[in-house]
Design an enzyme around this catalytic site. Structure first.
Site, PDB file in Angstrom:
ATOM      1  N   CYS A 164       0.759  -0.801   0.068  1.00  0.00           N
ATOM      2  CA  CYS A 164       0.033   0.157  -0.060  1.00  0.00           C
ATOM      3  C   CYS A 164       0.798   1.034   0.047  1.00  0.00           C
ATOM      4  O   CYS A 164       0.547   2.434   0.423  1.00  0.00           O
ATOM      5  CB  CYS A 164      -1.007  -0.119   1.325  1.00  0.00           C
ATOM      6  SG  CYS A 164      -1.959  -1.134   1.741  1.00  0.00           S
ATOM      7  N   HIS A 304      -2.204   8.559   6.105  1.00  0.00           N
ATOM      8  CA  HIS A 304      -2.576   7.250   5.467  1.00  0.00           C
ATOM      9  C   HIS A 304      -3.813   6.290   5.406  1.00  0.00           C
ATOM     10  O   HIS A 304      -5.242   5.843   4.966  1.00  0.00           O
ATOM     11  CB  HIS A 304      -1.401   5.888   5.846  1.00  0.00           C
ATOM     12  CG  HIS A 304      -1.530   4.465   5.651  1.00  0.00           C
ATOM     13  ND1 HIS A 304      -1.606   3.982   3.890  1.00  0.00           N
ATOM     14  CD2 HIS A 304      -1.694   3.315   6.138  1.00  0.00           C
ATOM     15  CE1 HIS A 304      -1.972   3.040   3.727  1.00  0.00           C
ATOM     16  NE2 HIS A 304      -2.231   2.226   4.657  1.00  0.00           N
ATOM     17  N   GLU A 315       0.086   4.877  13.576  1.00  0.00           N
ATOM     18  CA  GLU A 315       0.164   6.249  12.652  1.00  0.00           C
ATOM     19  C   GLU A 315       0.467   7.721  13.400  1.00  0.00           C
ATOM     20  O   GLU A 315       1.227   8.278  13.735  1.00  0.00           O
ATOM     21  CB  GLU A 315      -0.687   6.565  11.570  1.00  0.00           C
ATOM     22  CG  GLU A 315      -0.572   8.023  10.409  1.00  0.00           C
ATOM     23  CD  GLU A 315      -0.886   7.752   9.065  1.00  0.00           C
ATOM     24  OE1 GLU A 315      -0.881   8.905   8.114  1.00  0.00           O
ATOM     25  OE2 GLU A 315      -2.017   7.069   9.233  1.00  0.00           O
ATOM     26  N   LYS A 336      -9.020   8.037   2.412  1.00  0.00           N
ATOM     27  CA  LYS A 336     -10.289   6.465   2.811  1.00  0.00           C
ATOM     28  C   LYS A 336     -11.055   6.398   2.928  1.00  0.00           C
ATOM     29  O   LYS A 336     -12.360   5.073   2.428  1.00  0.00           O
ATOM     30  CB  LYS A 336      -8.676   5.927   3.135  1.00  0.00           C
ATOM     31  CG  LYS A 336      -7.326   5.064   2.198  1.00  0.00           C
ATOM     32  CD  LYS A 336      -6.727   4.425   2.842  1.00  0.00           C
ATOM     33  CE  LYS A 336      -5.646   4.232   2.209  1.00  0.00           C
ATOM     34  NZ  LYS A 336      -4.713   5.534   2.966  1.00  0.00           N
ATOM     35  N   HIS A 341      -9.538   1.976   0.178  1.00  0.00           N
ATOM     36  CA  HIS A 341      -8.461   1.616   0.253  1.00  0.00           C
ATOM     37  C   HIS A 341      -8.507   0.716  -0.937  1.00  0.00           C
ATOM     38  O   HIS A 341      -8.189   0.006  -1.376  1.00  0.00           O
ATOM     39  CB  HIS A 341      -7.978   0.551   1.656  1.00  0.00           C
ATOM     40  CG  HIS A 341      -6.480   0.700   1.374  1.00  0.00           C
ATOM     41  ND1 HIS A 341      -5.444   1.158   0.506  1.00  0.00           N
ATOM     42  CD2 HIS A 341      -5.966  -0.188   1.970  1.00  0.00           C
ATOM     43  CE1 HIS A 341      -4.424   1.021   1.254  1.00  0.00           C
ATOM     44  NE2 HIS A 341      -3.708   0.638   2.075  1.00  0.00           N
ATOM     45  N   PHE A 401       2.021  -3.559   4.279  1.00  0.00           N
ATOM     46  CA  PHE A 401       1.960  -4.618   4.364  1.00  0.00           C
ATOM     47  C   PHE A 401       3.767  -4.868   4.157  1.00  0.00           C
ATOM     48  O   PHE A 401       4.107  -4.907   3.243  1.00  0.00           O
ATOM     49  CB  PHE A 401       1.356  -6.118   3.913  1.00  0.00           C
ATOM     50  CG  PHE A 401       0.356  -5.912   3.972  1.00  0.00           C
ATOM     51  CD1 PHE A 401      -0.600  -4.756   5.399  1.00  0.00           C
ATOM     52  CD2 PHE A 401      -1.085  -6.966   3.802  1.00  0.00           C
ATOM     53  CE1 PHE A 401      -1.753  -5.167   6.243  1.00  0.00           C
ATOM     54  CE2 PHE A 401      -2.743  -7.144   4.235  1.00  0.00           C
ATOM     55  CZ  PHE A 401      -3.155  -5.994   5.456  1.00  0.00           C
TER      56      PHE A 401
END
Length: 413
Positions: A164, A304, A315, A336, A341, A401
């Site tokens: 991502c 994010h 975050e 998002k 996403h 990830f």
């Protein structure tokens, strides 16, 4: 002297709209792109999650049928966005030497529809029925190749695959290659087309997706105490980056300046972020250092913020490590909530949103926050907010990830 890089074109096809402008207007209006999936395979496979954020405008309305047959959906979305961005930049054959035009693209998964459809064909109908274009359609570099051939970009057609964080990393690579003199203009961004039963089942199995099947439009809720996972999205975002010298020489409109970015790795876990946020914090700090700006100059963060219980807090921890108490004062947007996403395409769309916030002097809202988590005391923008953007610095964060972290900074002009 560091070469200045500017944004001169934008393009997109997303769950909010078929163009960059449609997407931006829907974002400002507080719309959600999440909706119940109508495909027969949802019931066939008894999927535990029955909704996603699919593209709002069918690609069949944007591309010729013959072109579509030769491309995986991830490449189809890329081509739609790339075409729009190139046209938006006002570039013509006389404006750019093909040998000085670069493609920097990204995807997190690549041609998953092509791969899995071909596997079904092989099992059910035999090898002679597998289409000869299967390999070029499923390759992760397919979107970059499609854009490169469409626009005759001969300085390179590069592909990043880092989950991502992919398309933010592609933006950073574009900046670095332009500054290195590889090209004068770069088409950069990312695309994803993974709303397929297997990725949906796999993400659901790992408890990553929201289960709000009865209320898709309110499912993605970053920072809310009731967040329960992300909403899978699809689409593409494209930005045209140029050296300032090249852009000014042809009289191009400039949306914003790209200051630079940085990539780090957590080296912590295959899916979970480092709870201390150290890798993410280093990405922000390195971005600011390489951009030549101080922490106190950052006026906006496009986070994010996927709407997962663990990720959102990690975050915030990273932002607090960088900005201290000021992290609670910097306006933050988590887009998002509206788009879902887009995995490898997320950073490109969010980079575009950051650029438009600076270009138009308005911060986009984060929808679906009913009860903000006390453990994340950020100044989250929940309604469009006027913003004095001239000279302001904004950053966009992407984390993936495998511990991939990528952050990019822009300045209003």
């Amino acid at each position: 002297m560091t070469t200045k890089i500017v944004v001169t074109g934008l393009g997109a096809t997303t769950p909010l709209g078929g163009t960059a402008r449609e997407t931006w207007n829907a974002l400002l209006a507080g719309e959600s792109g999440a909706r119940t999936l109508e495909a027969d395979w949802v019931a066939t496979y008894e999927l535990p999650v029955t909704f996603a954020a699919s593209v709002k405008v069918p690609v069949s309305e944007q591309l010729d049928r013959v072109v579509m047959k030769r491309l995986d959906p991830s490449s189809q979305y890329a081509l739609v966005a790339g075409r729009e961005a190139f046209a938006d930049a006002g570039l013509g054959d006389a404006d750019i030497d093909p040998d000085r035009l670069l493609v920097e693209w990204a995807t997190g998964i690549g041609g998953v529809w092509t791969l899995l459809d071909a596997w079904d064909t092989l099992r059910e109908r035999g090898p002679r029925r597998v289409l000869p274009l299967t390999v070029p359609k499923l390759m992760p570099n397919g979107p970059a190749a499609a854009i490169g051939m469409e626009l005759n970009a001969r300085a390179g057609a590069r592909t990043v695959v880092s989950a991502c964080a992919s398309s933010t990393e592609s933006l950073i690579n574009a900046v670095e290659h332009l500054r290195a003199g590889v090209a004068d203009v770069a088409i950069t961004g990312g695309s994803e087309a993974a709303i397929h039963p297997l990725p949906l089942a796999a993400f659901a199995s790992m408890q990553a997706l929201s289960r709000r099947n009865d209320d898709p439009s309110h499912a993605s809720r970053p920072y809310d105490v009731d967040r329960d996972g992300f909403v899978l999205g699809e689409g593409a975002g494209a930005l045209v980056l140029e050296t300032e010298e090249h852009a000014k020489a042809r009289g191009a409109r400039i949306y914003a300046e790209v200051l630079g970015g940085a990539v780090t790795a957590d080296a912590y876990h295959i899916t979970a972020p480092d709870p201390a946020g150290s890798g993410a914090a280093r990405a922000v700090l390195d971005t600011l250092e390489r951009s030549g700006v101080g922490r106190d100059e950052v006026r906006h963060v496009n986070a994010h913020a996927t709407s997962t219980p663990v990720g959102d807090i990690a975050e915030y921890t990273a932002l607090e490590a960088v900005f201290g108490d000021r992290a609670r004062e910097i306006p933050v947007t988590a887009t998002k909530a509206s788009t879902g996403h887009l995995l490898g395409g997320a950073g490109a769309i969010e980079g575009m949103f950051t650029v438009l916030a600076l270009a138009e002097g308005v911060l986009p809202p984060t929808i679906n926050i009913e009860h903000q988590d006390d453990a994340i005391p950020l100044d989250v923008v929940t309604e469009p907010r006027p913003f004095d953007a001239k000279g302001a610095v904004a950053i966009s964060n992407s984390f993936g990830f495998g511990g991939h972290n990528a952050v990019i900074a822009f300045r209003g002009v």
